[in-house]
Scaffold this motif. Structure first.
Motif, PDB file in Angstrom:
ATOM      1  N   ALA A   1       5.535   7.756  -3.140  1.00 40.55           N
ATOM      2  CA  ALA A   1       4.402   7.351  -3.972  1.00 40.55           C
ATOM      3  C   ALA A   1       3.844   6.006  -3.504  1.00 40.55           C
ATOM      4  CB  ALA A   1       4.811   7.283  -5.439  1.00 40.55           C
ATOM      5  N   LEU A   2       4.707   5.064  -3.153  1.00 41.27           N
ATOM      6  CA  LEU A   2       4.236   3.771  -2.639  1.00 41.27           C
ATOM      7  C   LEU A   2       3.373   3.965  -1.404  1.00 41.27           C
ATOM      8  CD1 LEU A   2       7.265   1.344  -2.946  1.00 41.27           C
ATOM      9  CD2 LEU A   2       4.924   0.844  -3.635  1.00 41.27           C
ATOM     10  N   SER A   3       3.821   4.818  -0.515  1.00 42.52           N
ATOM     11  CA  SER A   3       3.069   5.072   0.719  1.00 42.52           C
ATOM     12  C   SER A   3       1.703   5.685   0.409  1.00 42.52           C
ATOM     13  CB  SER A   3       3.883   5.993   1.630  1.00 42.52           C
ATOM     14  OG  SER A   3       3.186   6.219   2.827  1.00 42.52           O
ATOM     15  N   GLU A   4       1.680   6.699  -0.455  1.00 40.96           N
ATOM     16  CA  GLU A   4       0.412   7.329  -0.805  1.00 40.96           C
ATOM     17  C   GLU A   4      -0.509   6.346  -1.513  1.00 40.96           C
ATOM     18  OE1 GLU A   4      -1.629  10.875  -3.458  1.00 40.96           O
ATOM     19  OE2 GLU A   4       0.554  10.844  -3.320  1.00 40.96           O
ATOM     20  N   LEU A   5       0.019   5.568  -2.442  1.00 44.70           N
ATOM     21  CA  LEU A   5      -0.806   4.627  -3.185  1.00 44.70           C
ATOM     22  C   LEU A   5      -1.368   3.530  -2.297  1.00 44.70           C
ATOM     23  CD1 LEU A   5       1.294   4.583  -6.409  1.00 44.70           C
ATOM     24  CD2 LEU A   5      -1.121   5.231  -6.254  1.00 44.70           C
ATOM     25  N   ALA A   6      -0.588   3.062  -1.336  1.00 47.41           N
ATOM     26  CA  ALA A   6      -1.099   2.051  -0.408  1.00 47.41           C
ATOM     27  C   ALA A   6      -2.273   2.610   0.388  1.00 47.41           C
ATOM     28  CB  ALA A   6       0.008   1.578   0.529  1.00 47.41           C
ATOM     29  N   THR A   7      -2.162   3.863   0.806  1.00 46.88           N
ATOM     30  CA  THR A   7      -3.258   4.493   1.549  1.00 46.88           C
ATOM     31  C   THR A   7      -4.495   4.624   0.677  1.00 46.88           C
ATOM     32  OG1 THR A   7      -1.702   5.678   2.962  1.00 46.88           O
ATOM     33  CG2 THR A   7      -3.935   6.583   2.807  1.00 46.88           C
ATOM     34  N   ARG A   8      -4.329   5.100  -0.539  1.00 46.53           N
ATOM     35  CA  ARG A   8      -5.469   5.269  -1.451  1.00 46.53           C
ATOM     36  C   ARG A   8      -6.076   3.914  -1.810  1.00 46.53           C
ATOM     37  NH1 ARG A   8      -5.042   9.328   0.509  1.00 46.53           N
ATOM     38  NH2 ARG A   8      -4.241  11.246  -0.365  1.00 46.53           N
ATOM     39  N   PHE A   9      -5.213   2.953  -2.115  1.00 44.32           N
ATOM     40  CA  PHE A   9      -5.686   1.611  -2.454  1.00 44.32           C
ATOM     41  C   PHE A   9      -6.479   1.018  -1.290  1.00 44.32           C
ATOM     42  CE2 PHE A   9      -5.470  -2.920  -2.423  1.00 44.32           C
ATOM     43  CZ  PHE A   9      -5.759  -3.275  -3.719  1.00 44.32           C
ATOM     44  N   ALA A  10      -5.929   1.102  -0.087  1.00 40.83           N
ATOM     45  CA  ALA A  10      -6.613   0.542   1.088  1.00 40.83           C
ATOM     46  C   ALA A  10      -7.961   1.209   1.303  1.00 40.83           C
ATOM     47  CB  ALA A  10      -5.724   0.680   2.325  1.00 40.83           C
ATOM     48  N   ASP A  11      -8.025   2.513   1.092  1.00 36.58           N
ATOM     49  CA  ASP A  11      -9.291   3.232   1.250  1.00 36.58           C
ATOM     50  C   ASP A  11     -10.346   2.685   0.290  1.00 36.58           C
ATOM     51  OD1 ASP A  11     -11.030   5.422   2.216  1.00 36.58           O
ATOM     52  OD2 ASP A  11     -10.731   6.215   0.188  1.00 36.58           O
ATOM     53  N   ILE A  12      -9.953   2.423  -0.941  1.00 39.25           N
ATOM     54  CA  ILE A  12     -10.894   1.869  -1.932  1.00 39.25           C
ATOM     55  C   ILE A  12     -11.284   0.448  -1.522  1.00 39.25           C
ATOM     56  CG2 ILE A  12     -11.142   1.080  -4.331  1.00 39.25           C
ATOM     57  CD1 ILE A  12     -11.225   4.159  -4.024  1.00 39.25           C
ATOM     58  N   ALA A  13     -10.300  -0.398  -1.264  1.00 39.06           N
ATOM     59  CA  ALA A  13     -10.570  -1.809  -0.960  1.00 39.06           C
ATOM     60  C   ALA A  13     -11.474  -1.964   0.255  1.00 39.06           C
ATOM     61  CB  ALA A  13      -9.257  -2.565  -0.762  1.00 39.06           C
ATOM     62  N   GLU A  14     -11.246  -1.178   1.290  1.00 35.01           N
ATOM     63  CA  GLU A  14     -12.047  -1.286   2.518  1.00 35.01           C
ATOM     64  C   GLU A  14     -13.519  -0.970   2.286  1.00 35.01           C
ATOM     65  OE1 GLU A  14      -9.979   1.495   4.984  1.00 35.01           O
ATOM     66  OE2 GLU A  14      -8.702  -0.059   5.855  1.00 35.01           O
ATOM     67  N   ARG A  15     -13.822  -0.212   1.260  1.00 34.01           N
ATOM     68  CA  ARG A  15     -15.201   0.225   1.008  1.00 34.01           C
ATOM     69  C   ARG A  15     -15.950  -0.692   0.046  1.00 34.01           C
ATOM     70  NH1 ARG A  15     -13.758   6.218  -0.417  1.00 34.01           N
ATOM     71  NH2 ARG A  15     -15.914   6.291  -1.102  1.00 34.01           N
ATOM     72  N   ILE A  16     -15.306  -1.737  -0.442  1.00 37.30           N
ATOM     73  CA  ILE A  16     -15.955  -2.667  -1.364  1.00 37.30           C
ATOM     74  C   ILE A  16     -16.908  -3.568  -0.583  1.00 37.30           C
ATOM     75  CG2 ILE A  16     -15.573  -4.597  -2.948  1.00 37.30           C
ATOM     76  CD1 ILE A  16     -12.921  -3.203  -3.721  1.00 37.30           C
ATOM     77  N   THR A  17     -18.116  -3.680  -1.088  1.00 42.98           N
ATOM     78  CA  THR A  17     -19.135  -4.498  -0.427  1.00 42.98           C
ATOM     79  C   THR A  17     -19.291  -5.836  -1.152  1.00 42.98           C
ATOM     80  OG1 THR A  17     -20.931  -3.626  -1.792  1.00 42.98           O
ATOM     81  CG2 THR A  17     -20.391  -2.395   0.241  1.00 42.98           C
ATOM     82  N   PRO A  18     -19.854  -6.828  -0.481  1.00 44.59           N
ATOM     83  CA  PRO A  18     -20.068  -8.124  -1.140  1.00 44.59           C
ATOM     84  C   PRO A  18     -20.904  -8.009  -2.416  1.00 44.59           C
ATOM     85  CG  PRO A  18     -20.344  -8.361   1.225  1.00 44.59           C
ATOM     86  CD  PRO A  18     -20.204  -6.886   0.951  1.00 44.59           C
ATOM     87  N   GLU A  19     -21.834  -7.086  -2.463  1.00 47.21           N
ATOM     88  CA  GLU A  19     -22.683  -6.915  -3.641  1.00 47.21           C
ATOM     89  C   GLU A  19     -21.899  -6.415  -4.856  1.00 47.21           C
ATOM     90  OE1 GLU A  19     -24.528  -6.971   0.019  1.00 47.21           O
ATOM     91  OE2 GLU A  19     -23.436  -5.186  -0.627  1.00 47.21           O
TER      92      GLU A  19
END
Length: 183
Positions: free
Chosen positions: A4-22
């Motif tokens: 679960a930690l591995s899957e959550l890190a992947t999902r979390f990173a996917d969300i965080a990487e797509r956050i824009t300054p706006e």
């Protein structure tokens, strides 16, 4: 827990990487945090988690946590990788404000990535989905931590969710979040 930690890190990173300054000033379901403030919080927690998993000493002087979305995504991946080491879950470690059983520190990291990953997704209009087994693991961890998390203000009062709700929705409700946010 490690899967679960591995899957959550992947999902979390996917969300965080797509956050824009706006998007940094947008609200999240976590009432004390905007998207940007939540990234700053997580940059510190995830960096501390990696250090705790590796049993490295606390830095002598405060270190500024990463706040850039991509840097926070990498911090999640490093923390998860550190907890996947065979020896990481044994014994105790310094994490947060004290010394905890390593399994509890890993569980806190798991729920931080799960709940705050969902918070970030909600605040930015992105989708946060995890597998059924990881959702069940998150629910178990949230239920395990709920009493203490409510006492220290990390969780709000429980939110009722429909009978038969999915495990992740039940975890959100148990942590004080409305699965239908922002309704």
């Amino acid at each position: 827990m490690q899967a679960a930690l591995s899957e959550l890190a992947t999902r979390f990173a996917d969300i965080a990487e797509r956050i824009t300054p706006e998007q940094l000033d947008r609200p999240t379901p976590c009432p004390d945090y905007t998207v940007g403030a939540l990234l700053a919080h997580l940059g510190g927690v995830l960096s501390d988690s990696e250090r705790a998993a590796r049993r490295e000493p606390r830095p002598a002087a405060p270190v500024a946590p990463p706040t850039d979305p991509v840097a926070v995504a990498r911090a999640a991946e490093r923390a998860s990788a550190a907890w996947l080491a065979p020896e990481a879950l044994g014994g105790t470690t310094e994490f947060g404000s004290g010394t905890l059983p390593a399994e509890v520190a890993a569980a806190i990291t798991l729920q931080e990535m799960a709940l705050h990953g969902w918070d970030l997704a909600q605040g930015t209009g992105l989708e946060f989905r995890i597998g059924e087994q990881s959702a069940k693991t998150v629910l178990g961890v949230v239920e395990q931590l709920a009493e203490q998390a409510r006492a220290n203000g990390s969780y709000g009062p429980p939110v009722d969710v429909p009978a038969g709700a999915a495990p992740f929705d039940r975890a959100l409700g148990a942590s004080g979040r409305r699965p239908d946010w922002p309704a």
